[in-house]
Design an enzyme around this catalytic site. Structure first.
Site, PDB file in Angstrom:
ATOM      1  N   ASN A 288       0.806  -1.224   0.000  1.00 50.06           N
ATOM      2  CA  ASN A 288       0.000   0.000   0.000  1.00 50.06           C
ATOM      3  C   ASN A 288       0.838   1.272   0.000  1.00 50.06           C
ATOM      4  O   ASN A 288       0.325   2.358   0.255  1.00 50.06           O
ATOM      5  CB  ASN A 288      -0.948   0.012   1.202  1.00 50.06           C
ATOM      6  CG  ASN A 288      -0.211   0.064   2.532  1.00 50.06           C
ATOM      7  OD1 ASN A 288       1.013   0.076   2.578  1.00 50.06           O
ATOM      8  ND2 ASN A 288      -0.959   0.109   3.616  1.00 50.06           N
TER       9      ASN A 288
ATOM     10  N   ARG B 230      -0.734   5.299  12.588  1.00 50.30           N
ATOM     11  CA  ARG B 230      -1.652   4.702  13.554  1.00 50.30           C
ATOM     12  C   ARG B 230      -2.114   5.793  14.508  1.00 50.30           C
ATOM     13  O   ARG B 230      -1.321   6.630  14.951  1.00 50.30           O
ATOM     14  CB  ARG B 230      -0.994   3.553  14.331  1.00 50.30           C
ATOM     15  CG  ARG B 230      -0.813   2.267  13.520  1.00 50.30           C
ATOM     16  CD  ARG B 230      -2.135   1.660  13.100  1.00 50.30           C
ATOM     17  NE  ARG B 230      -1.997   0.402  12.377  1.00 50.30           N
ATOM     18  CZ  ARG B 230      -1.954   0.300  11.053  1.00 50.30           C
ATOM     19  NH1 ARG B 230      -1.991   1.395  10.307  1.00 50.30           N
ATOM     20  NH2 ARG B 230      -1.876  -0.881  10.475  1.00 50.30           N
TER      21      ARG B 230
ATOM     22  N   GLN C 255     -10.822   1.886  16.461  1.00 53.11           N
ATOM     23  CA  GLN C 255     -11.417   1.692  15.138  1.00 53.11           C
ATOM     24  C   GLN C 255     -12.461   0.581  15.172  1.00 53.11           C
ATOM     25  O   GLN C 255     -12.127  -0.530  15.592  1.00 53.11           O
ATOM     26  CB  GLN C 255     -10.320   1.371  14.103  1.00 53.11           C
ATOM     27  CG  GLN C 255      -9.436   2.546  13.818  1.00 53.11           C
ATOM     28  CD  GLN C 255      -8.548   2.378  12.587  1.00 53.11           C
ATOM     29  OE1 GLN C 255      -7.720   3.211  12.307  1.00 53.11           O
ATOM     30  NE2 GLN C 255      -8.705   1.311  11.845  1.00 53.11           N
TER      31      GLN C 255
ATOM     32  N   HIS D 107     -10.553   4.457   7.623  1.00 52.49           N
ATOM     33  CA  HIS D 107      -9.229   3.920   7.294  1.00 52.49           C
ATOM     34  C   HIS D 107      -9.207   3.422   5.840  1.00 52.49           C
ATOM     35  O   HIS D 107      -9.386   2.238   5.567  1.00 52.49           O
ATOM     36  CB  HIS D 107      -8.904   2.782   8.266  1.00 52.49           C
ATOM     37  CG  HIS D 107      -7.468   2.392   8.289  1.00 52.49           C
ATOM     38  ND1 HIS D 107      -6.942   1.552   9.238  1.00 52.49           N
ATOM     39  CD2 HIS D 107      -6.423   2.722   7.489  1.00 52.49           C
ATOM     40  CE1 HIS D 107      -5.663   1.367   9.023  1.00 52.49           C
ATOM     41  NE2 HIS D 107      -5.322   2.057   7.953  1.00 52.49           N
TER      42      HIS D 107
END
Length: 348
Positions: free
Chosen positions: A118, A254, A283, A302
């Site tokens: 990613n 994070r 989350q 996210h």
């Protein structure tokens, strides 16, 4: 003996009708086909939290667990101790802080992720967030949605990126590629770290070894370090207070790397010109999470690392590593987070 795999993904809903959207229960990274071809039992679920979850029901005999940073299956010490047959934990993406890594190491488990899958997606997203904050884009869009037209109200907090200083805390792949994409924007690019990184130096990004000096120089700071005991709460009230007044803070790493209330207070006081990220310290966030209502924020779910292009990369990465596992072949070294009882350097 048949291999048992449990895969935890979010429910895709309408998105799952697009066959390219594989990061969901319905399409499951193409794992159903892989398991048929390799005589493996597969359980796919979105139910991951609590003692009555589907994940909990399968802990006793799961051998491989696959999850994703975007809907993580939190594997704490208690769960890992229950999972007597679990040998391999795989992250479809990057970031394995949902696993209690020391316990995994103590039990001789292997923890891997699809390193690099990613990088492009997150680096591009970070550049977008810088511009969204600096150009005061969201208030401008909100005006149009509500039928308003007030140019001064937007322009009073809008800046060019040119001639500013942009810094990254963390000089790994994402930090590097973000900086690479800022080449040609006429900005000063700096990174904070203890040691020179040859790729950063070659790219013309300046190393600053003193954190206070780094913060004093930067108009924009992007956080690009993994969450660990060393980085949890790193951006405290004290540290944010050392940033330039009105500087912008980007965090796609994070949420727990920053202190929740310190960010809220800084956005309200103007110490931060804005805060943007796609990661939260819980989350999904609670309905009353203060980051949702604080001023000068550009928060999202996210999403930065799960573009359709990224999904192709981590789907391929997971299936490649499954092939390697059943054929008793080693994984690429960079994919290991825990290997043979030892943690990777950034977590040890």
């Amino acid at each position: 003996m048949t291999l048992k795999i449990v895969a935890v993904f979010p429910e895709g809903g309408e998105a799952s009708k697009n066959e390219k959207y594989v990061n969901c229960v319905e399409n499951a990274l193409g794992l159903r086909d892989w398991c048929k071809q390799n005589d493996a039992d597969l359980v796919v679920t979105s139910s991951k939290d609590g003692s009555d979850s589907e994940l909990e029901k399968h802990l006793k005999d799961v051998e491989i667990l696959i999850t994703t940073p975007f809907h993580p299956a939190y594997m704490n010490k208690e769960r890992l101790l229950k999972a007597e047959k679990l040998k391999l934990l795989m992250t479809a993406g990057v970031g394995s802080d949902h696993v209690h890594l020391q316990t995994a190491a103590d039990k001789g488990m292997t923890v891997v992720e699809v390193t690099g899958s990613n990088v492009t997606s997150v680096a591009e997203d970070e550049v977008m967030r810088i511009l969204v904050l600096m150009r005061n884009f969201l208030p401008a869009r909100d005006q149009i949605v509500s039928g308003e037209w007030n140019v001064p109200a937007v322009a009073v907090n809008s800046w060019d990126l040119m001639d500013k200083t942009v810094g990254t805390v963390g000089s790994g792949r994402i930090g590097y590629h973000m900086m690479k994409r800022l080449r040609g924007w006429d900005v000063k690019r700096v990174y904070y770290g203890r040691h020179n990184k040859p790729d950063m130096d070659k790219e013309g990004v300046e190393l600053i070894k003193d954190l206070d000096e780094f913060l004093k120089q930067c108009d924009v700071v992007s956080i690009n370090v993994p969450l660990s005991d060393k980085t949890k709460g790193m951006f405290s009230k004290e540290v944010i207070g050392k940033m330039k007044k009105g500087a912008y803070l980007i965090n796609n790493a994070r949420g727990a790397i920053v202190e929740r209330e310190a960010v809220v207070e800084a956005c309200k006081s103007g110490q931060l010109g804005g805060y943007s990220g796609d990661v939260w310290d819980e989350q999904p966030p609670s309905k009353d999470h203060p980051w949702k209502k604080m001023p000068n924020q550009a928060m999202t779910p996210h999403t930065s690392g799960t573009t359709l292009d990224a999904q192709v990369r981590y789907q391929k990465g997971i299936q490649t590593m499954l092939d390697q596992w059943i054929n008793r072949k080693p994984f690429e070294e960079d994919n290991y987070i825990v290997r043979e009882g030892k943690l990777a350097g950034q977590y040890s």
